[in-house]
Design an enzyme around this catalytic site. Structure first.
Site, PDB file in Angstrom:
ATOM      1  N   ASP A 407      13.428  -5.987  -1.020  1.00  0.00           N
ATOM      2  CA  ASP A 407      12.317  -6.591  -0.627  1.00  0.00           C
ATOM      3  C   ASP A 407      11.128  -5.667  -0.491  1.00  0.00           C
ATOM      4  O   ASP A 407      11.392  -4.325  -0.430  1.00  0.00           O
ATOM      5  CB  ASP A 407      12.611  -7.405   0.669  1.00  0.00           C
ATOM      6  CG  ASP A 407      11.426  -7.953   1.282  1.00  0.00           C
ATOM      7  OD1 ASP A 407      10.606  -8.739   0.831  1.00  0.00           O
ATOM      8  OD2 ASP A 407      11.346  -7.774   2.634  1.00  0.00           O
ATOM      9  N   LYS A 408       9.865  -6.066  -0.291  1.00  0.00           N
ATOM     10  CA  LYS A 408       8.840  -4.982  -0.280  1.00  0.00           C
ATOM     11  C   LYS A 408       8.207  -4.960   1.199  1.00  0.00           C
ATOM     12  O   LYS A 408       8.242  -4.048   1.598  1.00  0.00           O
ATOM     13  CB  LYS A 408       7.605  -5.702  -1.240  1.00  0.00           C
ATOM     14  CG  LYS A 408       6.286  -4.702  -1.248  1.00  0.00           C
ATOM     15  CD  LYS A 408       5.151  -5.297  -1.967  1.00  0.00           C
ATOM     16  CE  LYS A 408       4.515  -6.446  -1.224  1.00  0.00           C
ATOM     17  NZ  LYS A 408       3.876  -5.839  -0.193  1.00  0.00           N
ATOM     18  N   PHE A 538      -9.736 -18.217   0.013  1.00  0.00           N
ATOM     19  CA  PHE A 538      -9.105 -17.443  -1.267  1.00  0.00           C
ATOM     20  C   PHE A 538      -7.844 -18.117  -1.780  1.00  0.00           C
ATOM     21  O   PHE A 538      -7.169 -18.908  -1.148  1.00  0.00           O
ATOM     22  CB  PHE A 538      -8.346 -15.982  -0.610  1.00  0.00           C
ATOM     23  CG  PHE A 538      -7.606 -15.210  -1.661  1.00  0.00           C
ATOM     24  CD1 PHE A 538      -8.207 -14.333  -2.773  1.00  0.00           C
ATOM     25  CD2 PHE A 538      -6.264 -15.333  -1.834  1.00  0.00           C
ATOM     26  CE1 PHE A 538      -7.601 -13.641  -3.480  1.00  0.00           C
ATOM     27  CE2 PHE A 538      -5.401 -14.882  -2.677  1.00  0.00           C
ATOM     28  CZ  PHE A 538      -6.227 -13.798  -3.594  1.00  0.00           C
ATOM     29  N   ARG A 592      -5.034  -0.810  -2.900  1.00  0.00           N
ATOM     30  CA  ARG A 592      -5.563  -2.235  -2.971  1.00  0.00           C
ATOM     31  C   ARG A 592      -6.902  -2.365  -3.084  1.00  0.00           C
ATOM     32  O   ARG A 592      -7.700  -1.783  -2.228  1.00  0.00           O
ATOM     33  CB  ARG A 592      -4.918  -3.097  -1.879  1.00  0.00           C
ATOM     34  CG  ARG A 592      -3.477  -3.232  -1.945  1.00  0.00           C
ATOM     35  CD  ARG A 592      -2.831  -3.405  -0.643  1.00  0.00           C
ATOM     36  NE  ARG A 592      -3.242  -4.900  -0.239  1.00  0.00           N
ATOM     37  CZ  ARG A 592      -2.307  -6.078  -0.527  1.00  0.00           C
ATOM     38  NH1 ARG A 592      -1.163  -5.818  -0.909  1.00  0.00           N
ATOM     39  NH2 ARG A 592      -2.782  -7.426  -0.226  1.00  0.00           N
ATOM     40  N   THR A 672       9.809  -9.933  -3.935  1.00  0.00           N
ATOM     41  CA  THR A 672       9.084 -10.088  -2.933  1.00  0.00           C
ATOM     42  C   THR A 672       8.396 -11.647  -3.192  1.00  0.00           C
ATOM     43  O   THR A 672       8.374 -12.080  -4.057  1.00  0.00           O
ATOM     44  CB  THR A 672       7.930  -8.907  -2.680  1.00  0.00           C
ATOM     45  OG1 THR A 672       7.329  -9.290  -1.759  1.00  0.00           O
ATOM     46  CG2 THR A 672       7.084  -9.078  -4.077  1.00  0.00           C
ATOM     47  N   ASP A 814      14.654  -7.031   5.252  1.00  0.00           N
ATOM     48  CA  ASP A 814      14.461  -6.821   6.685  1.00  0.00           C
ATOM     49  C   ASP A 814      13.992  -8.164   7.291  1.00  0.00           C
ATOM     50  O   ASP A 814      14.153  -8.244   8.394  1.00  0.00           O
ATOM     51  CB  ASP A 814      13.487  -5.760   7.046  1.00  0.00           C
ATOM     52  CG  ASP A 814      11.893  -6.288   6.570  1.00  0.00           C
ATOM     53  OD1 ASP A 814      10.860  -6.168   7.310  1.00  0.00           O
ATOM     54  OD2 ASP A 814      12.019  -7.109   5.571  1.00  0.00           O
ATOM     55  N   ASP A 818      15.327 -12.558   3.324  1.00  0.00           N
ATOM     56  CA  ASP A 818      16.167 -11.641   2.430  1.00  0.00           C
ATOM     57  C   ASP A 818      17.614 -11.979   2.849  1.00  0.00           C
ATOM     58  O   ASP A 818      18.397 -11.281   1.857  1.00  0.00           O
ATOM     59  CB  ASP A 818      15.833 -10.151   2.783  1.00  0.00           C
ATOM     60  CG  ASP A 818      14.405 -10.137   2.576  1.00  0.00           C
ATOM     61  OD1 ASP A 818      13.930 -10.336   1.564  1.00  0.00           O
ATOM     62  OD2 ASP A 818      13.978  -9.269   3.461  1.00  0.00           O
TER      63      ASP A 818
END
Length: 1127
Positions: A407-408, A538, A592, A672, A814, A818
């Site tokens: 996972d990310k 967004f 980012r 992810t 986590d 997941d």
């Protein structure tokens, strides 16, 4: 899906909530029809008959057994093991047929194995029951008859109105009816669902906002029409009225919601992959070896049975004068007699199948797992915890991993954004501001400016303070807007919080919204107010967001922020050059980036824009398309101000860990639920993608360029396959070497494209799509899968598991999102993170940080595999050494099933005499130093592919056992050809013969293990020399007393009398030396090679004195090094 509720209350209102159609996740079952839910379980109309519908209760079940099915289910699973089933058959044969050995010899070890395993598995399932009960027995409040009624979570029914308070987790899937806030909003974190720990805003159904008390809610009469439960998580995260089980209420004191899906029908439960029995590759190898040895056993029994009747074809041999047959024996059918003889030989030779190996393996796994729990390197001071082992059955699998799925958010990253720097008109600002001065450097062509114009600086910082959806949570002790240091920001995006905090660094502080006005404290500590007219939210298609605000002077401004590719085409061309260099440099650094622009809107233009926005928002059909078109029209002809750089802070040593895993030959995939841009940036930051990596994209963006998505997908798949096949070697043997050295290609795919590949089952080309996709994946160094639903994560893992060669997979995450992939993979690792403990509870192993994966695999996994592989080979070896003399003895006793060894030796050989040394070896051995294993990841590749349990090593151990067993028997046999071995001219009998063979056997197999040991401790010395001493002591003791419970005293004084002869001593020592001579020769040759290689290495160092890089000795040379022989 349409969800319609008609409400009949004291004011007679109508309530309508519309949900978009939910497309299926890949592989989800097709659930047809709808369900009607009555709010509060009250009928809508008093005149209509009300029939209560039956839905599942709210219990969550992740356990495997119940009290009633534990015994039969566990026994069934255990007897699926070949050895267990085999010894059950042998035990039944010994009970029913007259055999040479007692039923106790096989029944007792079998009972011990079954009992120990059942206790261990029962305890692990009890822990899962306890975790379920924590959820099911938690307290919730239901509104019944206008009162708050306290109940257990498992007793919630569909239709119940539930009250949830701040920081509580939603006990089931709810439709939000009302909240304590006047506007009917509430803030929710979905960390345990999609890994995002930031607040999301949800809205109550419009017509029930005012029902904020238990009394008013109880007057509600409504029916909800909704679809049947679907596991499609991400489509359902969109509806703003739906609160999912597992999400947490934040910054809202209280909400009321009606339960629509409960228990195992909630989105979270439908995305839960059921817990299945995981079996390691070593266990599969054991079963394969057992089949080989079972074939050897059957062959031995068949040969002896056949030769027995050949021998008895002579009348004298069939019925000698001293052993006449009874009448019953003469009348017995010959076929039946042959069958019972065959079974008797099976029982005589059954010790070739090592049932005690299973006991030793279980003990090795259970005790060995404590080394992970005790490892101080896994201890994390933040949470004050170390590693946790939930399943000890898979320790050795940690050393065989081929693919890692991670996972990310919260696994690779800390999920805490940090404002790094910004650029205003080409000038870089990094560091905190002192009053109005920023620390400025210059990018691009305008090198003669020290910093941007003061007005542009303030405009940029105002844009950061206004263009967002951040909410304020104020400290109760704070009174007044100027005490902004106590403000807590909350938002659905961590980027927005980072940008607002970044503006605060430079003196502009967002202090909240009051009566529709956004309030900003400027550098002069003055409060500026801006009327918020519209927010253009967004979305992943536009990749930008905007706000329209009105200043106190009456000016109307639009502020926009978004990805550079989304903003640059909408600003003046001459402004782009100043900012582009800054953005590109930050992107290369893994930050980012967002670009910030603005424009002034004339009052007349705003009237038109306002009208268009209201019409689009009120549209009942094609609402999203109409709003998107209006947004596009508004966000044009803007002026670029600058750009920002935000860092999603990686977990400590995440990048170094991924580099080490790559060097070890492992493929790392990131799965992810996050957006592609975010995930891509993280992959660069953690070095999953290198700057030289060429990325291949299979995303909605690349596929929607064509009208027919399937055709475009097929074109891209063919194109990528050609490129990869051209650049990579065709030999699969050199493939891993190629991508560990070059690391050229990475693949990016999103959830919707994966659904196209996996879901086009009606299309004949679907299998072709999947096949090409897998070929591409196998040749990529790294794969990024973004916008994945939990069930899709599990499907990706399953797809790779089923590849040719059945690669070993490991999943690490986590959050509860997941859990499915953790349960699907061969090995599941849970991170004890900030997002709850669902992943840690359902995993096989839990560690505090991602960085701990490096040592867990490269050191612990490597050693566990080497230890248990040696244990398995050694057990088969020593048992073949044990039984081969027994088989050869039958040729010299007329195939009479006469045992060579005494019954006590038969029973205690595996239990006492040879068990502890191999157990100690399998727990403590370090053939290579742990520091060396972690510093040189390439050593992991040496044992990959189950290298130590392949046919070659198995045949080596088998032939070694056959050689030694032959030496034991025929060496003793030839020594017995002399007239006497005793000085007093007494002749030894068959029990002395067997005891000499057994003595040579015990000493040889124990000393063989001593030769294999590289890491000596006092425990190894104690068990190896102690076992040999115990054998000698036991033999003296067993033969030195007349035991009253024995019918025959055949071993009386045999051992003591045997060792009184010097010739016997010499014979035993000689046979031990001959048996071990091949091993000793091999060690000598290795030592010669080591010294030769060391001399060559010294010469090379001398000749290459200019090089500063230290040399690393190969694995083979370290095997007998001084470092690895540590007491």
């Amino acid at each position: 899906m349409q969800m319609v509720a008609s409400t009949v209350s004291h004011v007679g209102m109508q309530m309508v909530a519309s949900f978009p159609p939910a497309s299926e996740c890949a592989g989800e079952e097709n659930r047809v029809g709808t369900r009607t839910v009555f709010v509060g379980n009250h009928p809508v109309s008093e005149t209509e008959a009300y029939i209560a519908q039956r839905f599942c209760d709210n219990r969550i079940v992740s356990s495997k057994y119940t009290l009633w099915n534990f015994l039969p289910k566990n026994l069934f699973e255990q007897f699926r093991r070949i050895a267990n089933f085999y010894f059950l058959i042998i035990f039944l044969v010994q009970v029913t047929v007259d055999t040479p050995t007692s039923p106790v010899t096989s029944g007792l070890p079998l009972f011990f194995v079954i009992t120990v395993t059942a206790i261990k598995q029962g305890y692990e399932d009890w822990l899962r029951h306890r975790a379920d009960n924590e959820v099911n027995k938690s307290t919730v409040y239901i509104i019944e008859n206008a009162k708050r009624v306290r109940k257990e979570s498992e007793k919630i029914k569909v239709g119940d109105v539930v009250e949830v308070q701040a920081d509580e987790t939603f006990p089931c899937d709810l439709i939000l009816l009302s909240s304590c806030t006047g506007d009917g909003t509430c803030y929710v974190t979905t960390a345990s669902l999609d890994g995002e720990s930031n607040c999301k805003t949800h809205y109550a159904v419009r017509d029930t906002i005012a029902l904020c008390t238990a009394e008013s809610i109880d007057t509600l009469r409504a029916a909800i029409e909704c679809e049947q439960p679907q596991p499609d998580l991400y489509k359902s995260l969109g509806p703003e009225n739906l609160l999912l089980k597992g999400a947490t209420l934040k910054n809202t004191k209280k909400i009321y919601g009606v339960a629509v899906y409960t228990g195992m029908e909630t989105k979270m439960a439908l995305n839960y992959q059921g817990k299945s029995q995981k079996r390691s590759a070593v266990e599969k190898s054991i079963n394969a070896f057992l089949i080989v040895y079972l074939f050897i056993l059957l062959t031995k029994a068949a040969v002896c049975t056949t030769l027995k009747y050949v021998w008895q074809s002579t009348p004298y041999n069939d019925e000698p004068w001293y052993n006449q047959k009874t009448q019953k024996e003469r009348e017995t059918l010959k076929v039946l007699k042959m069958f019972t003889d065959f079974l008797s030989f099976m029982v005589l030779f059954n010790f070739i199948i090592p049932v005690s190996m299973y006991v030793t393996v279980e003990m090795q796994k259970f005790l060995g797992s404590f080394f992970i729990s005790w490892d101080k390197d896994f201890y994390d001071e933040e949470i004050n915890e170390g590693a946790l082992v939930n399943t000890s059955d898979l320790n050795e699998e940690l050393g065989q991993v081929d693919y890692i799925f991670t996972d990310k958010t919260g696994t690779l990253t800390e999920n805490s954004m940090e404002f790094i720097e910004c650029c205003i008109d080409g000038h870089k600002y990094k560091g905190a501001a002192q009053e109005t001065d920023g620390l400025s450097q210059t990018d691009g062509p305008l090198t003669y400016f020290d910093k941007a114009d003061k007005n542009r600086e303030e405009l940029f910082l105002r844009a950061l303070c206004l263009c967002h959806t951040v909410e304020i949570k104020t400290n109760d002790a704070v009174d007044g807007p100027t005490e902004s240091a106590e403000l807590t920001y909350m938002s659905s995006s961590p980027d927005e919080i980072a940008l607002v905090k970044g503006a605060k660094k430079y003196g502009f502080t967002f202090v909240g919204i009051r009566n529709g006005h956004m309030r900003v404290e400027n550098q002069r500590k003055e409060i500026e107010e801006y009327e918020l007219l519209h927010t253009l939210n967004f979305d992943s298609v536009r990749r930008r967001m905007s706000v329209i605000v009105k200043t106190q002077a009456g000016d109307i401004l639009l502020f926009c922020k978004g990805a550079d590719s989304a903003v640059f085409p909408r600003v003046q061309n001459h402004e782009i050059e100043l900012t582009k260099a800054h953005v590109e440099r930050n992107a290369m650094d893994g930050y980012r980036t967002l670009c910030v622009a603005f424009k002034e809107i004339a009052p007349d233009d705003y009237e038109r824009i306002n009208r268009q926005l209201i019409e689009a928002k009120m549209a009942l059909q094609d609402r999203e398309e109409k709003m998107e078109k209006v947004f596009d029209d508004i966000e044009t002809n803007m002026n670029l101000i600058g750009a920002t750089a935000v860092e999603d802070k990686l977990q400590d040593q995440a990048a170094e860990t991924i580099e080490a895993l790559h060097a070890a030959g492992l493929k790392v995939w990131v799965l992810t639920g996050d957006k592609m841009e975010t995930a891509k940036s993280t992959c660069y930051a953690c070095r999953l993608f290198q700057t030289s990596t060429e990325l291949l994209e299979l995303t909605t963006k690349t596929i929607e360029e064509s009208e027919r998505k399937e055709d475009r997908l097929h074109e891209l798949l063919i194109e990528y396959r050609k490129k990869l096949l051209h650049d990579f070697p065709k030999s699969t043997r050199s493939l891993k070497k190629a991508w560990t050295e070059h690391q050229e290609y990475g693949l990016i795919i999103d959830g919707s494209t994966l659904s196209l590949i996996l879901n086009s089952s009606q299309d004949s080309s679907s299998n072709n799509y999947k096949s090409i996709f897998l070929q591409i994946c196998m040749k990529c160094t790294a794969v990024l899968c973004c916008r994945m639903a939990p069930l899709q994560k599990a499907q990706i893992v399953r797809m790779v598991k089923n590849l040719k060669g059945s690669p070993i997979t490991l999943s690490i995450g986590d959050g509860a999102n997941d859990v499915s992939m953790i349960l699907e993979s061969h090995v599941g690792i849970g991170i004890k993170g900030k997002e709850g403990r669902q992943a840690a509870r359902n995993s096989d192993y839990a560690v505090p940080k991602f960085k701990h994966l490096k040592k867990l695999l490269l050191a612990h996994g490597h050693l566990y595999y080497v230890r248990i592989a040696h244990l398995v080979q050694y057990f088969f070896y020593k048992n073949l050494c044990f039984i081969l003399p027994q088989f050869l003895y039958q040729f010299f006793c007329g195939f009479s099933q006469q045992p060579l060894y005494d019954a006590a030796y038969l029973t205690m050989y595996n239990i006492c005499f040879t068990s502890l040394p191999i157990l100690a070896y399998s727990l403590l051995e370090q053939h290579i130093n742990i520091d060396t294993l972690t510093s040189d990841p390439r050593l992991y590749m040496k044992i990959s592919g189950n290298a130590m349990l392949q046919l070659g090593p198995f045949l080596y151990w088998t032939f070694l056992a056959a050689f030694e067993g032959t030496v034991f028997f025929f060496g003793t046999y030839f020594l017995f050809q002399t007239s006497s071995l005793e000085e007093n001219a007494k002749v030894y009998g068959n029990w002395t013969f067997g005891t000499i063979v057994f003595t040579v056997l015990v000493f040889t197999v124990t000393l063989k293990l001593a030769l294999d040991t590289r890491f000596w401790t006092w425990i190894n010395h104690f068990v190896i020399w102690g076992s040999l001493a115990f054998y000698v002591f036991f033999s003296f003791f067993w033969g030195g007393i007349i035991w009253p419970f024995l019918k025959q005293q055949r071993m009386y004084f045999v051992f003591a009398q045997m060792l009184s002869s010097v010739s016997t001593w010499l014979a035993i020592v000689l046979l031990i030396f001959i048996s071990l001579f091949p091993e000793i020769l091999l060690i000598v040759l290795k030592n010669v090679r080591r010294r030769s290689a060391r001399r060559n290495l010294s010469c090379k160092r001398a000749s290459d004195s200019l090089s500063a890089r230290p040399s690393v000795r190969p694995l083979l040379l370290r095997t007998f090094s001084d470092e690895s022989n540590i007491l």
